[in-house]
Design an enzyme around this catalytic site. Structure first.
Site, PDB file in Angstrom:
ATOM      1  N   LYS A  30       0.833  -1.205   0.000  1.00 55.39           N
ATOM      2  CA  LYS A  30       0.000   0.000   0.000  1.00 55.39           C
ATOM      3  C   LYS A  30       0.870   1.260   0.000  1.00 55.39           C
ATOM      4  O   LYS A  30       0.601   2.193  -0.760  1.00 55.39           O
ATOM      5  CB  LYS A  30      -0.929  -0.027   1.226  1.00 55.39           C
ATOM      6  CG  LYS A  30      -1.902   1.128   1.291  1.00 55.39           C
ATOM      7  CD  LYS A  30      -3.172   0.749   2.045  1.00 55.39           C
ATOM      8  CE  LYS A  30      -2.958   0.580   3.531  1.00 55.39           C
ATOM      9  NZ  LYS A  30      -2.892   1.869   4.255  1.00 55.39           N
ATOM     10  N   GLY A 101      -5.028   8.026   5.516  1.00 53.99           N
ATOM     11  CA  GLY A 101      -4.134   9.043   6.080  1.00 53.99           C
ATOM     12  C   GLY A 101      -2.912   9.240   5.194  1.00 53.99           C
ATOM     13  O   GLY A 101      -2.439  10.367   5.005  1.00 53.99           O
ATOM     14  N   ASP A 325       1.850  -0.965  11.780  1.00 52.50           N
ATOM     15  CA  ASP A 325       0.525  -1.429  11.359  1.00 52.50           C
ATOM     16  C   ASP A 325       0.269  -2.890  11.748  1.00 52.50           C
ATOM     17  O   ASP A 325      -0.822  -3.414  11.507  1.00 52.50           O
ATOM     18  CB  ASP A 325       0.371  -1.291   9.836  1.00 52.50           C
ATOM     19  CG  ASP A 325       0.340   0.166   9.415  1.00 52.50           C
ATOM     20  OD1 ASP A 325      -0.053   1.021  10.239  1.00 52.50           O
ATOM     21  OD2 ASP A 325       0.715   0.469   8.263  1.00 52.50           O
TER      22      ASP A 325
HETATM   23  C1  S3P Z   1       2.543   4.849   6.165  1.00 46.83           C
HETATM   24  C2  S3P Z   1       3.088   5.198   7.373  1.00 46.83           C
HETATM   25  C3  S3P Z   1       2.532   4.794   8.663  1.00 46.83           C
HETATM   26  C4  S3P Z   1       1.546   3.642   8.525  1.00 46.83           C
HETATM   27  C5  S3P Z   1       0.609   3.836   7.386  1.00 46.83           C
HETATM   28  C6  S3P Z   1       1.371   3.966   6.071  1.00 46.83           C
HETATM   29  C7  S3P Z   1       3.167   5.350   4.923  1.00 46.83           C
HETATM   30  O1  S3P Z   1       1.855   5.907   9.245  1.00 46.83           O
HETATM   31  O2  S3P Z   1       0.810   3.474   9.722  1.00 46.83           O
HETATM   32  O3  S3P Z   1      -0.295   2.761   7.271  1.00 46.83           O
HETATM   33  O4  S3P Z   1       2.848   4.831   3.840  1.00 46.83           O
HETATM   34  O5  S3P Z   1       3.991   6.262   5.017  1.00 46.83           O
HETATM   35  P1  S3P Z   1       2.682   7.002  10.095  1.00 46.83           P
HETATM   36  O6  S3P Z   1       3.719   7.527   9.224  1.00 46.83           O
HETATM   37  O7  S3P Z   1       1.689   8.067  10.471  1.00 46.83           O
HETATM   38  O8  S3P Z   1       3.188   6.257  11.287  1.00 46.83           O
END
Ligand code: S3P
Length: 447
Positions: A30, A101, A325
């Site tokens: 992802k 997010g 995660d």
């Molecule tokens: C991600 C970073 C992580 C992770 C998210 C994907 C990314 O979040 O939890 O599912 O792709 O950079 P954080 O950077 O807020 O810890």
């Protein structure tokens, strides 16, 4: 391109059954998939992506990149073509990042350096999540915004001429690091990000694949990342490796279900993502990594998991960024282990798609597992005393969180009684083929 619709899906139940056996491919990663769309949109020329995760989160990002001026075409399953214009233009519509997010925060950083106004929104979960963590550094660079109280979505970002900053991450977040670096691409001067704890480095690796120069130094106060502003990106070919965060579900299912042996092929083994696998091995898991190779600049391997007698361990706070995660599924493995597993430094889990510490504690307790929940730690008391199984037999509330749903379904496969999760439609945000893949291995998961 139209953004994906939210699937309406009845509750799903996982029933305890026989062993899981077989060989599967992990779906596309992802994090790498989001970045391939965003960098492809920022670049000049054609980027061809294979193995893209076609989950709802990534499809939202693809639609956003199209709305920001790139041409985005789906050529076949997981095979996409992005033709960027060398930058973003003002979209005519609101950008809806759905549940993601990563999509929202990286797109804000990428858009901040252009002369445009863009309004971001998301689903109920994303509208509750903190955006100040990216807006604060973007504001220091010169971007402006107007949003809801506490910097929640929806918000409108006004981009423009930015100045480079040196920014020390106050939270270990690859999303914040990536937002600052992507904004830094279009800022005057050299942007520096300092991370006290290294976080996933897919943005740095992929920027290099698109021809940018990114320098990384490990110093006593953490990892320093430098990026000179004004660098142009050139479209390239991206092969997306399999997602370790998704591979974790069939692998842990095999570890806790007697008689199982499951192989997951093509899993990304970037050391900044592999904390769960190291932890499971410390717990005594029969988890083998074979066929280690390099694909598109990332280490990739095949993982073989066999049913194992697991022991509880202490998971140190420093490991959190490399498995952030994976705590929900680790908590399930811990429930089937002998002794206590203490997970420290997990406070960030409270601001993910849901408060994952609280929901795992509640879900495990409902399934008969003793837990101790603290603000920044979660302790799970494993039930493996003389092969005594976890009770299960609960209906679990997921608050629209895909990983909470998948983790409890895996628990149900090895419990004494079935486990039901509400809102399983959310699983499609990250792992649309989850139910088919698991049932193909012999799991009983059905409405
Ligand atoms: C991600 C970073 C992580 C992770 C998210 C994907 C990314 O979040 O939890 O599912 O792709 O950079 P954080 O950077 O807020 O810890």
């Amino acid at each position: 391109m139209n953004p994906p619709g939210q699937a309406v899906c009845p509750a799903l139940t996982a029933k305890p059954g026989g062993p899981l056996n077989g060989e599967v491919h992990a779906p596309g990663d992802k994090s790498v998939s989001h970045r391939s769309m965003i960098l492809g949109g920022l670049a000049s020329g054609v980027t061809e992506v294979s193995g893209l995760l076609e989950g709802e989160d990534v499809l939202r990002t693809a639609a956003a990149v199209a709305a920001l001026g790139a041409r985005v075409d789906r050529l076949g399953e997981g095979h996409w073509r992005v033709e960027g214009r060398g930058g973003f233009v003002e979209p005519a519509e609101v950008i809806d990042c759905g549940n993601s997010g990563t999509g929202a925060r990286l797109l804000m950083g990428a858009a901040a350096g252009f002369d445009l106004a863009v309004t971001f929104t998301g689903d109920a979960s994303l509208r509750r999540r903190p955006m100040g963590r990216v807006l604060e550094p973007l504001g220091q660079m010169g971007a402006r915004w107007l949003g809801r109280s506490k910097n929640r979505l929806p918000l409108t970002l006004r981009g423009g001429a930015l100045r480079a900053i040196s920014y020390r991450l106050p939270v270990a977040s690859a999303q914040v690091k990536s937002a600052v670096l992507l904004a830094g691409l279009n800022a005057g001067g050299q942007t520096e990000v300092i991370e006290p704890e290294p976080t996933r480095d897919h943005t740095e690796r992929m920027l290099r694949a698109f021809g940018a120069r990114v320098e990384v130094f490990d110093e006593a106060d953490g990892r320093h990342i430098w990026l000179q502003g004004g660098q142009a990106l050139a479209g390239c070919e991206i092969k997306v490796p399999g997602d370790p965060s998704s591979a974790a579900f069939p692998l842990v299912a095999a570890l806790i279900t007697p008689g199982s042996a499951v192989t997951v092929r093509g899993v990304l083994l970037n050391p900044l993502r592999a904390g769960l696998f190291a932890t499971l091995q410390e717990m005594g898991a029969d988890l083998q990594i074979v066929n280690l190779r390099e694909d598109s600049g990332e280490p990739v391997g095949d993982l073989i998991a066999r049913h194992s007698h697991l022991r509880g361990v202490e998971v140190p706070a420093e490991r959190a960024p490399s498995m952030i995660d994976e705590y929900p599924i680790l908590a399930v493995a811990a429930a089937f282990a002998e002794g206590r597993t203490v997970m420290r430094g997990v406070g960030e889990l409270r601001v993910k798609e849901s408060d994952r510490v609280a929901l795992m504690a509640a879900g495990l307790q409902a399934c008969g597992v003793a837990v101790d929940e603290q603000r920044d730690s979660l302790t799970v008391v494993g039930v493996a005393r003389g092969a005594h199984p976890v009770r299960g037999g609960a209906r679990v509330t997921t608050h629209g969180d895909h990983r909470i749903a998948m983790s409890h379904l895996v628990l149900g496969l090895a419990a004494q009684a079935p486990v039901t999760v509400d809102e399983p439609g959310m699983i499609a945000t990250s792992f649309p083929g989850f139910v088919d893949l698991m049932t193909g291995l012999g799991a009983e998961i059905a409405p």
